[in-house]
Design a protein around this motif. Structure first.
Motif, PDB file in Angstrom:
ATOM      1  N   CYS A 188      53.572  81.604  29.232  1.00 51.18           N
ATOM      2  CA  CYS A 188      54.214  82.025  27.638  1.00 51.18           C
ATOM      3  C   CYS A 188      54.176  80.752  26.935  1.00 51.18           C
ATOM      4  CB  CYS A 188      55.400  82.551  28.011  1.00 51.18           C
ATOM      5  SG  CYS A 188      55.191  84.382  28.971  1.00 51.18           S
ATOM      6  N   LEU A 189      54.803  79.534  27.346  1.00 51.55           N
ATOM      7  CA  LEU A 189      54.875  78.251  26.751  1.00 51.55           C
ATOM      8  C   LEU A 189      53.774  77.853  26.220  1.00 51.55           C
ATOM      9  CD1 LEU A 189      57.898  76.659  28.784  1.00 51.55           C
ATOM     10  CD2 LEU A 189      57.914  77.826  26.461  1.00 51.55           C
ATOM     11  N   ALA A 190      52.670  77.870  27.094  1.00 51.34           N
ATOM     12  CA  ALA A 190      51.140  77.259  26.895  1.00 51.34           C
ATOM     13  C   ALA A 190      50.709  78.283  25.656  1.00 51.34           C
ATOM     14  CB  ALA A 190      50.410  77.171  28.178  1.00 51.34           C
ATOM     15  N   ILE A 191      51.063  79.432  25.809  1.00 52.88           N
ATOM     16  CA  ILE A 191      50.370  80.416  24.676  1.00 52.88           C
ATOM     17  C   ILE A 191      51.077  79.982  23.371  1.00 52.88           C
ATOM     18  CG2 ILE A 191      49.821  82.609  23.972  1.00 52.88           C
ATOM     19  CD1 ILE A 191      49.555  83.506  27.014  1.00 52.88           C
ATOM     20  N   TYR A 192      52.227  79.982  23.469  1.00 54.63           N
ATOM     21  CA  TYR A 192      53.098  79.647  22.278  1.00 54.63           C
ATOM     22  C   TYR A 192      52.941  78.297  21.492  1.00 54.63           C
ATOM     23  CZ  TYR A 192      57.085  78.361  19.421  1.00 54.63           C
ATOM     24  OH  TYR A 192      57.831  78.045  18.303  1.00 54.63           O
ATOM     25  N   PHE A 193      53.018  77.353  22.285  1.00 54.89           N
ATOM     26  CA  PHE A 193      52.570  76.032  21.942  1.00 54.89           C
ATOM     27  C   PHE A 193      51.098  76.013  21.264  1.00 54.89           C
ATOM     28  CE2 PHE A 193      55.962  74.462  24.434  1.00 54.89           C
ATOM     29  CZ  PHE A 193      56.851  74.216  23.368  1.00 54.89           C
ATOM     30  N   ARG A 194      50.184  76.531  21.893  1.00 52.54           N
ATOM     31  CA  ARG A 194      48.795  76.825  21.493  1.00 52.54           C
ATOM     32  C   ARG A 194      48.656  77.187  20.046  1.00 52.54           C
ATOM     33  NH1 ARG A 194      43.905  74.882  20.228  1.00 52.54           N
ATOM     34  NH2 ARG A 194      42.272  76.493  20.155  1.00 52.54           N
ATOM     35  N   PHE A 195      49.356  78.514  20.205  1.00 51.23           N
ATOM     36  CA  PHE A 195      49.371  79.089  18.636  1.00 51.23           C
ATOM     37  C   PHE A 195      50.332  78.361  17.650  1.00 51.23           C
ATOM     38  CE2 PHE A 195      48.153  82.956  21.380  1.00 51.23           C
ATOM     39  CZ  PHE A 195      46.844  83.434  20.325  1.00 51.23           C
ATOM     40  N   ASP A 196      51.018  77.914  18.101  1.00 50.28           N
ATOM     41  CA  ASP A 196      52.041  76.962  17.018  1.00 50.28           C
ATOM     42  C   ASP A 196      51.238  76.134  16.572  1.00 50.28           C
ATOM     43  OD1 ASP A 196      54.827  76.510  15.835  1.00 50.28           O
ATOM     44  OD2 ASP A 196      54.330  74.651  17.053  1.00 50.28           O
ATOM     45  N   THR A 197      50.351  75.307  17.606  1.00 54.94           N
ATOM     46  CA  THR A 197      49.665  74.186  16.874  1.00 54.94           C
ATOM     47  C   THR A 197      48.543  74.696  16.011  1.00 54.94           C
ATOM     48  OG1 THR A 197      49.931  72.902  18.987  1.00 54.94           O
ATOM     49  CG2 THR A 197      48.003  72.311  17.660  1.00 54.94           C
ATOM     50  N   VAL A 198      47.911  75.810  16.275  1.00 53.26           N
ATOM     51  CA  VAL A 198      46.926  76.367  15.445  1.00 53.26           C
ATOM     52  C   VAL A 198      47.490  76.733  13.987  1.00 53.26           C
ATOM     53  CG1 VAL A 198      45.420  78.472  14.838  1.00 53.26           C
ATOM     54  CG2 VAL A 198      45.529  77.063  17.206  1.00 53.26           C
ATOM     55  N   ALA A 199      48.890  77.314  14.177  1.00 50.15           N
ATOM     56  CA  ALA A 199      49.503  77.670  12.589  1.00 50.15           C
ATOM     57  C   ALA A 199      49.791  76.374  12.138  1.00 50.15           C
ATOM     58  CB  ALA A 199      50.835  78.364  13.113  1.00 50.15           C
ATOM     59  N   GLN A 200      50.474  75.422  12.752  1.00 50.26           N
ATOM     60  CA  GLN A 200      50.513  74.119  12.049  1.00 50.26           C
ATOM     61  C   GLN A 200      49.402  73.428  11.455  1.00 50.26           C
ATOM     62  OE1 GLN A 200      53.682  73.046  11.441  1.00 50.26           O
ATOM     63  NE2 GLN A 200      52.846  70.836  10.239  1.00 50.26           N
ATOM     64  N   ARG A 201      48.029  73.535  12.066  1.00 48.69           N
ATOM     65  CA  ARG A 201      47.089  72.988  11.447  1.00 48.69           C
ATOM     66  C   ARG A 201      46.810  73.801  10.012  1.00 48.69           C
ATOM     67  NH1 ARG A 201      43.217  72.336  16.920  1.00 48.69           N
ATOM     68  NH2 ARG A 201      44.448  70.333  17.621  1.00 48.69           N
ATOM     69  N   ARG A 202      46.818  74.958  10.177  1.00 51.58           N
ATOM     70  CA  ARG A 202      46.669  75.878   8.958  1.00 51.58           C
ATOM     71  C   ARG A 202      47.750  75.678   8.009  1.00 51.58           C
ATOM     72  NH1 ARG A 202      45.819  81.760  11.983  1.00 51.58           N
ATOM     73  NH2 ARG A 202      43.882  81.188  12.766  1.00 51.58           N
ATOM     74  N   ARG A 203      48.946  75.376   8.200  1.00 50.56           N
ATOM     75  CA  ARG A 203      49.924  74.975   7.227  1.00 50.56           C
ATOM     76  C   ARG A 203      49.689  73.712   6.520  1.00 50.56           C
ATOM     77  NH1 ARG A 203      53.543  77.528  10.860  1.00 50.56           N
ATOM     78  NH2 ARG A 203      53.972  75.664  11.782  1.00 50.56           N
ATOM     79  N   GLU A 204      49.211  72.838   7.306  1.00 45.84           N
ATOM     80  CA  GLU A 204      48.909  71.520   6.789  1.00 45.84           C
ATOM     81  C   GLU A 204      47.495  71.498   5.841  1.00 45.84           C
ATOM     82  OE1 GLU A 204      48.410  68.885  10.063  1.00 45.84           O
ATOM     83  OE2 GLU A 204      50.564  68.817  10.521  1.00 45.84           O
ATOM     84  N   ALA A 205      46.460  72.317   6.270  1.00 42.73           N
ATOM     85  CA  ALA A 205      45.458  72.591   5.246  1.00 42.73           C
ATOM     86  C   ALA A 205      45.676  73.190   4.344  1.00 42.73           C
ATOM     87  CB  ALA A 205      44.334  73.492   6.239  1.00 42.73           C
ATOM     88  N   ARG A 206      46.587  74.164   4.112  1.00 43.98           N
ATOM     89  CA  ARG A 206      47.018  74.764   2.793  1.00 43.98           C
ATOM     90  C   ARG A 206      47.691  73.975   2.035  1.00 43.98           C
ATOM     91  NH1 ARG A 206      47.899  79.445   6.342  1.00 43.98           N
ATOM     92  NH2 ARG A 206      50.181  78.980   6.556  1.00 43.98           N
ATOM     93  N   ALA A 207      48.465  73.102   2.459  1.00 44.29           N
ATOM     94  CA  ALA A 207      49.451  72.164   1.889  1.00 44.29           C
ATOM     95  C   ALA A 207      48.362  70.990   1.331  1.00 44.29           C
ATOM     96  CB  ALA A 207      50.193  71.317   2.668  1.00 44.29           C
ATOM     97  N   ALA A 208      47.376  70.620   2.022  1.00 47.49           N
ATOM     98  CA  ALA A 208      46.409  69.576   1.464  1.00 47.49           C
ATOM     99  C   ALA A 208      45.593  70.341   0.398  1.00 47.49           C
ATOM    100  CB  ALA A 208      45.456  69.193   2.652  1.00 47.49           C
TER     101      ALA A 208
END
Length: 450
Positions: free
Chosen positions: A388-408
């Protein structure tokens, strides 16, 4: 009515289904009268408490202390002209308030008020009925109530009402899922879905045998299963559309929500009645599942006769008053949240927390099974947690990248518009036009001014 001492463990499923018809009718009438009077005094209590919290008097004209104000309001709504808009679907429009109100009353039939007593010479439990899956009855009635919300908005044939109905339905369904998951831990510990037996399980605390240690556990599930209790407290606010989750009735946004087209008549009164009855239902369920039910709290429980006869009904009413007071306190203290925050909180926080907590409770209960391989259980639980933690951090990393891309992307767009204002496609007037500077480069001063 004469009370006899009841079994300290309280009624069980075997005690139901034996009452004569007239006893069942008395119980049903009592529940109906109790809820109707509860709505009348609940409205008055809420208005008085909020008034005092806001340094106002509240109702103080109709009757002593304004006690008859709710009666006057009910008579007004019952006798007021019922306006039927021309474009509504008449059948659905009239049926929607009934679909909301009736399940709200039926839900209270499985709430226990007390132990087995003697009523007119017949030994009967202070509960209308009970089932092996009694708690699921409440969830089923809540699901039926959602149809009333949808039909009220759809039958009104108004965009405001339709939007309010859809928004309210999405909210109720979301928080109903979290509410149902908060019950799972109680079911795992109690081993039953019967409300009377869940109350009996909270009669005394159990003992957790951990190796050579005997750890005493509290009796109330509100303490033993405090994450489930806190999640349920939040979800019962969302389920009943109360502050801070009263988005379906956001007057500043939807003019009243799904019942926008209902005038202040008897139909509107049924919506209001259903809301308060639902508050009493979720409060009674909270008392039954987490606060020991009708059993007396400590130190009253030290008295031998506290949980016998008719006294438990008093403890149940006192707990109900305290839980209802919590509803009022929250309404007077917290502001309404945004709808996106409401849905994100339900789906992204409450439901995942519930699932993780259920995993912990199931692991603990599995280790308590006699003859179970505790090592295997712990290894499986650890693997599930790691997954569960691996799935969470995987999706959290993807979401963080999307947020950074939208901010840029937003920053690049801002810089481009700063250098070339017309690049966005919007007409930007030139700031060097004559009317900004007046005629001949001088501002015109209106005549008659200094």
């Amino acid at each position: 009515m004469r009370a006899l001492l009841a079994d300290p463990a309280g009624p069980t499923l075997a005690d139901f289904g034996k009452d004569p018809l007239w006893i069942s009718i008395i119980k049903a009438v009592f529940i109906f009268v109790f809820l109707m009077l509860g709505v009348l005094f609940g409205v008055w209590t809420e208005r008085k408490l909020i008034s005092r919290m806001q340094h106002r008097y509240g109702p103080n004209r109709a009757g002593k202390f304004g006690l008859l104000q709710s009666v006057a309001d009910g008579l007004k709504m019952g006798l007021k002209e019922d306006i039927l808009p021309r474009t509504v679907d008449k059948v659905v429009y009239i049926l929607a308030p009934v679909i909301i109100a009736v399940p709200a009353f039926l839900s209270y039939s499985i709430i226990p008020f007390g132990p087995v007593v003697s009523m007119f010479g017949h030994r009967t439990p202070l509960q209308l009925t009970d089932l092996p899956v009694a708690v699921l009855v409440v969830l089923a009635m809540a699901s039926i109530g959602v149809y009333g919300v949808v039909l009220a908005g759809w039958g009104s044939r108004s965009p405001y009402a339709v939007l309010g109905g859809l928004r309210s339905t999405a909210q109720v369904i979301s928080y109903e899922i979290a509410m149902g998951l908060s019950f799972v831990a109680v079911f795992l510990f109690a081993g039953t879905l019967s409300t009377s037996e869940i109350v009996a399980k909270q009669a005394s605390g159990a003992t957790w045998h951990l190796g050579s240690l005997d750890i005493p556990l509290p009796s109330w599930y509100a303490i033993l299963l405090i994450p489930s209790f806190l999640i349920y407290v939040i979800t019962m606010l969302g389920e009943t559309n109360r502050v801070p989750f009263d988005l379906p009735e956001g007057e500043g946004e939807l003019v009243g929500g799904f019942h926008t087209e209902y005038s202040s008549s008897l139909k509107f009164a049924m919506f209001m009645l259903a809301e308060y009855v639902n508050i009493f239902t979720v409060s009674g369920l909270c008392i039954t599942l987490f606060l020991g039910g009708w059993r007396a709290p400590w130190p009253i429980s030290l008295w031998d006769g506290a949980n016998a006869g008719w006294w438990p009904m008093l403890w149940f009413f006192l707990k109900l008053v305290l839980v209802f007071g919590f509803f009022v306190w929250v309404r007077a203290s917290l502001p309404r949240i945004r709808y996106d925050q409401l849905m994100a909180f339900g789906w992204k926080i409450l439901i995942p927390l519930n699932l993780g907590w259920i995993l912990v409770v199931a692991t603990v209960r599995a280790t308590q099974i006699e003859g179970a391989n505790k090592t295997l259980v712990m290894v499986i639980a650890a693997l599930v947690v790691v997954g569960c933690l691996a799935i969470y951090f995987r999706f959290d990393t993807v979401a963080q990248r999307r947020r950074e891309a939208r901010a840029a992307e937003a920053q690049a767009e801002f810089e481009r518009l700063r250098d070339e204002p017309t690049a966005g496609g919007f007409p930007v007037p030139a700031l060097d036009l004559p009317h900004y500077h007046g005629v001949n480069g001088r501002k015109e001063v209106p005549s008659g001014t200094n």
